[in-house]
Write a protein that holds these residues in place. Structure first.
Motif, PDB file in Angstrom:
ATOM      1  N   TYR A 116      -4.912  -0.254  -1.528  1.00  0.00           N
ATOM      2  CA  TYR A 116      -3.724  -0.021  -3.037  1.00  0.00           C
ATOM      3  C   TYR A 116      -3.365  -0.642  -3.122  1.00  0.00           C
ATOM      4  O   TYR A 116      -2.757  -0.184  -4.839  1.00  0.00           O
ATOM      5  N   ARG A 159     -10.494  -6.679  -1.904  1.00  0.00           N
ATOM      6  CA  ARG A 159      -9.985  -6.631  -1.034  1.00  0.00           C
ATOM      7  C   ARG A 159     -10.498  -6.989   0.654  1.00  0.00           C
ATOM      8  O   ARG A 159      -9.392  -7.227   1.429  1.00  0.00           O
ATOM      9  N   HIS A 211      -4.496  -1.767  -6.547  1.00  0.00           N
ATOM     10  CA  HIS A 211      -5.067  -0.822  -7.817  1.00  0.00           C
ATOM     11  C   HIS A 211      -5.131  -1.288  -8.993  1.00  0.00           C
ATOM     12  O   HIS A 211      -5.742  -0.796  -9.821  1.00  0.00           O
ATOM     13  N   ASP A 262       0.624  -1.474   0.174  1.00  0.00           N
ATOM     14  CA  ASP A 262      -0.132   0.196   0.248  1.00  0.00           C
ATOM     15  C   ASP A 262       0.787   1.358  -0.028  1.00  0.00           C
ATOM     16  O   ASP A 262       0.024   2.248  -0.729  1.00  0.00           O
ATOM     17  N   LYS A 322     -11.777   7.079  -0.925  1.00  0.00           N
ATOM     18  CA  LYS A 322     -11.370   6.658  -0.077  1.00  0.00           C
ATOM     19  C   LYS A 322     -12.575   7.529   1.020  1.00  0.00           C
ATOM     20  O   LYS A 322     -13.424   7.241   2.137  1.00  0.00           O
ATOM     21  N   SER A 323     -13.014   8.556   0.360  1.00  0.00           N
ATOM     22  CA  SER A 323     -13.866   9.228   1.044  1.00  0.00           C
ATOM     23  C   SER A 323     -15.292   8.672   0.844  1.00  0.00           C
ATOM     24  O   SER A 323     -16.047   9.428   2.504  1.00  0.00           O
ATOM     25  N   ARG A 371     -13.337  -3.734  -3.982  1.00  0.00           N
ATOM     26  CA  ARG A 371     -13.580  -4.042  -2.904  1.00  0.00           C
ATOM     27  C   ARG A 371     -13.645  -5.973  -2.517  1.00  0.00           C
ATOM     28  O   ARG A 371     -13.798  -5.798  -1.189  1.00  0.00           O
ATOM     29  N   ASN A 418     -16.521   5.542   0.953  1.00  0.00           N
ATOM     30  CA  ASN A 418     -16.318   4.086   1.004  1.00  0.00           C
ATOM     31  C   ASN A 418     -16.087   3.799  -0.037  1.00  0.00           C
ATOM     32  O   ASN A 418     -16.326   2.348  -0.312  1.00  0.00           O
ATOM     33  N   PHE A 419     -15.252   3.500  -1.077  1.00  0.00           N
ATOM     34  CA  PHE A 419     -14.939   3.130  -2.505  1.00  0.00           C
ATOM     35  C   PHE A 419     -16.503   2.514  -2.809  1.00  0.00           C
ATOM     36  O   PHE A 419     -16.263   2.134  -3.572  1.00  0.00           O
ATOM     37  N   ASP A 456      -4.717   0.707   2.914  1.00  0.00           N
ATOM     38  CA  ASP A 456      -6.323   1.559   2.518  1.00  0.00           C
ATOM     39  C   ASP A 456      -6.630   0.284   1.034  1.00  0.00           C
ATOM     40  O   ASP A 456      -7.067   0.342   0.610  1.00  0.00           O
ATOM     41  N   PHE A 474      -8.701   7.219  -6.821  1.00  0.00           N
ATOM     42  CA  PHE A 474      -8.664   6.356  -5.690  1.00  0.00           C
ATOM     43  C   PHE A 474      -8.864   7.086  -4.194  1.00  0.00           C
ATOM     44  O   PHE A 474      -8.861   6.959  -3.208  1.00  0.00           O
ATOM     45  N   TYR A 501     -14.315  -0.666  -9.089  1.00  0.00           N
ATOM     46  CA  TYR A 501     -14.768  -0.074  -7.304  1.00  0.00           C
ATOM     47  C   TYR A 501     -15.387  -1.266  -7.218  1.00  0.00           C
ATOM     48  O   TYR A 501     -14.669  -2.415  -6.211  1.00  0.00           O
TER      49      TYR A 501
END
Length: 378
Positions: free
Chosen positions: A247, A357, A250, A239, A306-307, A354, A309-310, A245, A302, A350
């Motif tokens: 990344y 991830r 990505h 990351d 992040k702000s 998710r 919630n993807f 997070d 990205f 995304y």
């Protein structure tokens, strides 16, 4: 019969038809239309302010003011639709009033040798015109859906708007064409037959794969690995940030770009499918700077995601984010893709991210023919 026009010209009636289906507000919604119109006038005024502040350094003035005037016209047209007054009727009534010079011009269309050229007799400074436009926009906020009450305020605003277009020094045809392309590209599902395919003329070994499966795994050291057709590609990633997070995964976004936009210089480089048979394409579209653009778009989105919630639970992406992307990729082949297609690439990318991830890996399945990206657990 509609008169034939040069490619740069457009009938206002055609503009009304082209943008009508991009109006997603309810027919009874008047307040959001009025507020949107007021806001766009403010954006035009802000663009003028930047011109004063930056002078010749404001190289994007014409493009920006064309876009803001186009957005203003979109809201004016939507308002006209709600009070049942065609935009063409407003233009016709305003232009038949005093203060406009009407000249006869030779027309390039063989079957229509003459046309009217109409312009305001006297135009104040752009600042004065915009202040007047702002004043009329403020008065429009008090308009209700009553046709008779709305008409005088709409006529005053329309006159000020036309003067603002003339004082700005932009092409009104460019304003209309640009707005049509923008709003239809943003809100309407694109016709697959009209979407670009950037490498179909190249051999298979220089194309992005039509269908692909990429295995994404994470080892105990926290690094992610990619494998395509049983071969590891790219470098292991972490990351590279204190607050983990995800990344490291990505590259999923580059796969989404490849599957949905048919574009990803980064993915081409990973699998060594650059279009080297055409030196110009290889240099301008597949090499270092294009890869940086691909990575830069991914990193910027990205940071915003992040702000949010993807983008979980969302079925759309903000217009501001999409406009940034459009500006960022100017000059590259992918700028031909409509914003709606970018939105699809972001949301599908995304969605898979998710899941990757959550599972610390998985299989990413891309289908360029269907323009889809999906996840499969390993």
């Amino acid at each position: 019969m509609k008169p034939p026009l040069s490619p740069s010209n457009i009938l206002v009636s055609d503009y009304q038809k082209e943008v009508a289906e991009t109006d997603r507000f309810r027919t009874e919604d008047l307040t959001p239309i009025l507020l949107g119109l007021f806001g766009e006038v403010g954006s035009v005024m802000s663009t003028s302010k930047k011109l004063q502040r930056e002078g010749s350094a404001f190289v994007g003035y014409l493009r920006d003011v064309e876009e803001e005037l186009g957005d203003t016209l979109w809201y004016l047209t939507a308002l006209c639709r709600r009070v049942n007054i065609p935009l063409t009727d407003l233009f016709d009534e305003v232009l038949r009033s005093s203060g406009f010079t009407k000249s006869i011009a030779a027309n390039a269309a063989p079957l229509h040798p003459l046309s009217h050229v109409i312009s305001a007799d006297q135009i104040a400074s752009l600042d004065d015109v915009l202040l007047r436009l702002g004043g009329h926009a403020t008065r429009l906020l008090a308009v209700d859906a009553d046709r008779q009450k709305a008409r005088p305020a709409l006529l005053d605003f329309t006159r000020a708007y036309l003067e603002a277009v003339q004082a700005s020094g932009v092409s009104f045809a460019a304003v209309l064409h640009g707005n049509i392309a923008k709003v239809r590209g943003r809100f309407l599902k694109p016709d697959p037959k009209h979407l670009p395919d950037f490498d179909k003329e190249f051999s298979v070994d220089e194309q992005l794969p039509r269908e692909f499966q990429i295995e994404v795994t994470q080892r105990p050291n926290g690094r992610s690995y990619l494998r395509w057709k049983g071969v590891f590609i790219g470098d292991p990633l972490t990351d590279n940030i204190a607050d983990s997070d995800g990344y490291r995964f990505h590259d999923v976004f580059h796969f989404a770009n490849a599957a949905i936009l048919h574009w990803s210089p980064t993915f081409r480089a990973l699998i060594k499918h650059k279009r080297k048979s055409n030196a110009m394409v290889d240099e301008a579209q597949d090499s270092g700077r294009a890869i940086v653009v691909d990575e830069g778009v991914s990193a910027y989105i990205f940071a915003q995601a992040k702000s949010l919630n993807f983008f979980e639970g969302q079925n759309s992406v903000s217009f501001d984010l999409l406009k940034f992307v459009r500006n960022f990729v100017q000059g590259y082949e992918v700028e031909q893709c409509p914003l709606k297609l970018w939105e699809d690439a972001i949301l599908q990318g995304y969605s898979v991210f998710r899941q990757i991830r959550q599972h610390n890996g998985g299989i990413v399945i891309g289908d360029r023919n269907e323009r889809t990206l999906r996840f499969k657990a390993m």
